[in-house]
Design a protein around this motif. Sequence first.
Motif, PDB file in Angstrom:
ATOM      1  N   LYS A   1     -32.279 -34.077  11.679  1.00 22.64           N
ATOM      2  CA  LYS A   1     -32.601 -33.647  13.053  1.00 22.64           C
ATOM      3  C   LYS A   1     -31.489 -32.774  13.626  1.00 22.64           C
ATOM      4  O   LYS A   1     -31.745 -31.796  14.312  1.00 22.64           O
ATOM      5  CB  LYS A   1     -32.805 -34.872  13.953  1.00 22.64           C
ATOM      6  CG  LYS A   1     -34.180 -35.459  13.758  1.00 22.64           C
ATOM      7  CD  LYS A   1     -34.536 -36.438  14.860  1.00 22.64           C
ATOM      8  CE  LYS A   1     -35.745 -37.234  14.433  1.00 22.64           C
ATOM      9  NZ  LYS A   1     -35.461 -38.641  14.169  1.00 22.64           N
ATOM     10  N   MET A   2     -30.236 -33.148  13.315  1.00 25.66           N
ATOM     11  CA  MET A   2     -29.116 -32.378  13.846  1.00 25.66           C
ATOM     12  C   MET A   2     -29.119 -30.947  13.302  1.00 25.66           C
ATOM     13  O   MET A   2     -28.814 -29.999  14.014  1.00 25.66           O
ATOM     14  CB  MET A   2     -27.785 -33.057  13.488  1.00 25.66           C
ATOM     15  CG  MET A   2     -27.560 -34.342  14.240  1.00 25.66           C
ATOM     16  SD  MET A   2     -26.031 -35.151  13.738  1.00 25.66           S
ATOM     17  CE  MET A   2     -24.838 -34.231  14.713  1.00 25.66           C
ATOM     18  N   ALA A   3     -29.486 -30.807  12.030  1.00 24.75           N
ATOM     19  CA  ALA A   3     -29.437 -29.484  11.404  1.00 24.75           C
ATOM     20  C   ALA A   3     -30.639 -28.618  11.771  1.00 24.75           C
ATOM     21  O   ALA A   3     -30.639 -27.418  11.542  1.00 24.75           O
ATOM     22  CB  ALA A   3     -29.353 -29.643   9.888  1.00 24.75           C
ATOM     23  N   GLU A   4     -31.671 -29.226  12.354  1.00 24.29           N
ATOM     24  CA  GLU A   4     -32.856 -28.448  12.760  1.00 24.29           C
ATOM     25  C   GLU A   4     -32.512 -27.556  13.935  1.00 24.29           C
ATOM     26  O   GLU A   4     -32.992 -26.447  14.059  1.00 24.29           O
ATOM     27  CB  GLU A   4     -33.948 -29.414  13.244  1.00 24.29           C
ATOM     28  CG  GLU A   4     -35.023 -29.696  12.224  1.00 24.29           C
ATOM     29  CD  GLU A   4     -35.927 -30.821  12.699  1.00 24.29           C
ATOM     30  OE1 GLU A   4     -36.093 -31.007  13.919  1.00 24.29           O
ATOM     31  OE2 GLU A   4     -36.426 -31.529  11.809  1.00 24.29           O
ATOM     32  N   LYS A   5     -31.686 -28.131  14.830  1.00 22.78           N
ATOM     33  CA  LYS A   5     -31.453 -27.461  16.107  1.00 22.78           C
ATOM     34  C   LYS A   5     -30.362 -26.396  16.042  1.00 22.78           C
ATOM     35  O   LYS A   5     -30.409 -25.417  16.761  1.00 22.78           O
ATOM     36  CB  LYS A   5     -31.045 -28.510  17.148  1.00 22.78           C
ATOM     37  CG  LYS A   5     -32.175 -29.460  17.496  1.00 22.78           C
ATOM     38  CD  LYS A   5     -31.733 -30.404  18.589  1.00 22.78           C
ATOM     39  CE  LYS A   5     -31.715 -31.825  18.068  1.00 22.78           C
ATOM     40  NZ  LYS A   5     -30.851 -32.745  18.714  1.00 22.78           N
ATOM     41  N   GLU A   6     -29.339 -26.630  15.221  1.00 17.76           N
ATOM     42  CA  GLU A   6     -28.181 -25.748  15.275  1.00 17.76           C
ATOM     43  C   GLU A   6     -27.702 -25.371  13.882  1.00 17.76           C
ATOM     44  O   GLU A   6     -28.023 -26.039  12.909  1.00 17.76           O
ATOM     45  CB  GLU A   6     -27.013 -26.473  15.959  1.00 17.76           C
ATOM     46  CG  GLU A   6     -27.466 -27.298  17.119  1.00 17.76           C
ATOM     47  CD  GLU A   6     -26.480 -27.319  18.226  1.00 17.76           C
ATOM     48  OE1 GLU A   6     -25.743 -26.339  18.408  1.00 17.76           O
ATOM     49  OE2 GLU A   6     -26.430 -28.350  18.901  1.00 17.76           O
ATOM     50  N   SER A   7     -26.896 -24.303  13.831  1.00 18.15           N
ATOM     51  CA  SER A   7     -26.300 -23.928  12.551  1.00 18.15           C
ATOM     52  C   SER A   7     -25.174 -24.902  12.242  1.00 18.15           C
ATOM     53  O   SER A   7     -24.343 -25.197  13.107  1.00 18.15           O
ATOM     54  CB  SER A   7     -25.766 -22.502  12.618  1.00 18.15           C
ATOM     55  OG  SER A   7     -26.861 -21.614  12.696  1.00 18.15           O
TER      56      SER A   7
END
Length: 223
Positions: A117-123
């Motif tokens: 989930k964390m990597a979905e939103k940001e680089s």
Amino acid sequence: MKAVSIAIDGPAGAGKSTIAKRVAKELGYIYIDTGAMYRALGYSLIKDGVNLDDEAKVVENCRGKELKIEYRDGLQHVIVNDEDVTGMIRTDEVGSAASKISAYKEVRALLVSIQQKMAEKESVVMDGRDIGSVVLPNATLKIYLTASVEERAKRRYAEYMEKGQECDLEQIKKDIEERDHRDMTRENSPLVCVPDAHIIDSSFLNIDQVCAEMFKLVETVKS
Ligand code: DC
């Protein structure tokens, strides 16, 4: 714009976090230290007096915990049930607890879902053992950072000496070998070098040299 992800996997003590932090800073991406999440749960389980060999108890305890990742001044903080445990998780005891509980499938599932989930939103630049293989199989760039057992043991020894901590080089080497064995041979998401990862062996490279290698590879995916 689509989020970019750089996955860095490798054995304990290869320098993943130092390199990942630098690369993330330089690129303006978020650094996600997934080992810290396993460590935070390991620490919390030790504190609760849970027998780490009892998988069912470990899973039940972990399910009842709320784990949050926050960033303050660019640094990752891990919070378990409102307690910031960031300063408590860098010991060998907690590292070994993390390694033990990371072998349990359901513990991994809990953490992998947070990481994805964390990597979905940001680089992100994310380091761990299963990032290129399981967490981010479609990562923009995959790195496998390794170094010989001897070299990793020497580095850890130097770190302890610098802090004025008593230690024994042969014991450190033995601990590293044990952890490598457990992380690489477990049934669930063992540490592997995926075929599309770029291998960097840092045995004879300093931090600047490894970073230079990394930036060369980053350029190839950016262009
Ligand atoms: O990178 P580290 O030493 O902080 O990791 C501690 C332990 O957590 C490591 O021995 C295995 C486990 N781990 C894992 O199984 N998967 C990850 N993505 C990160 C760490």
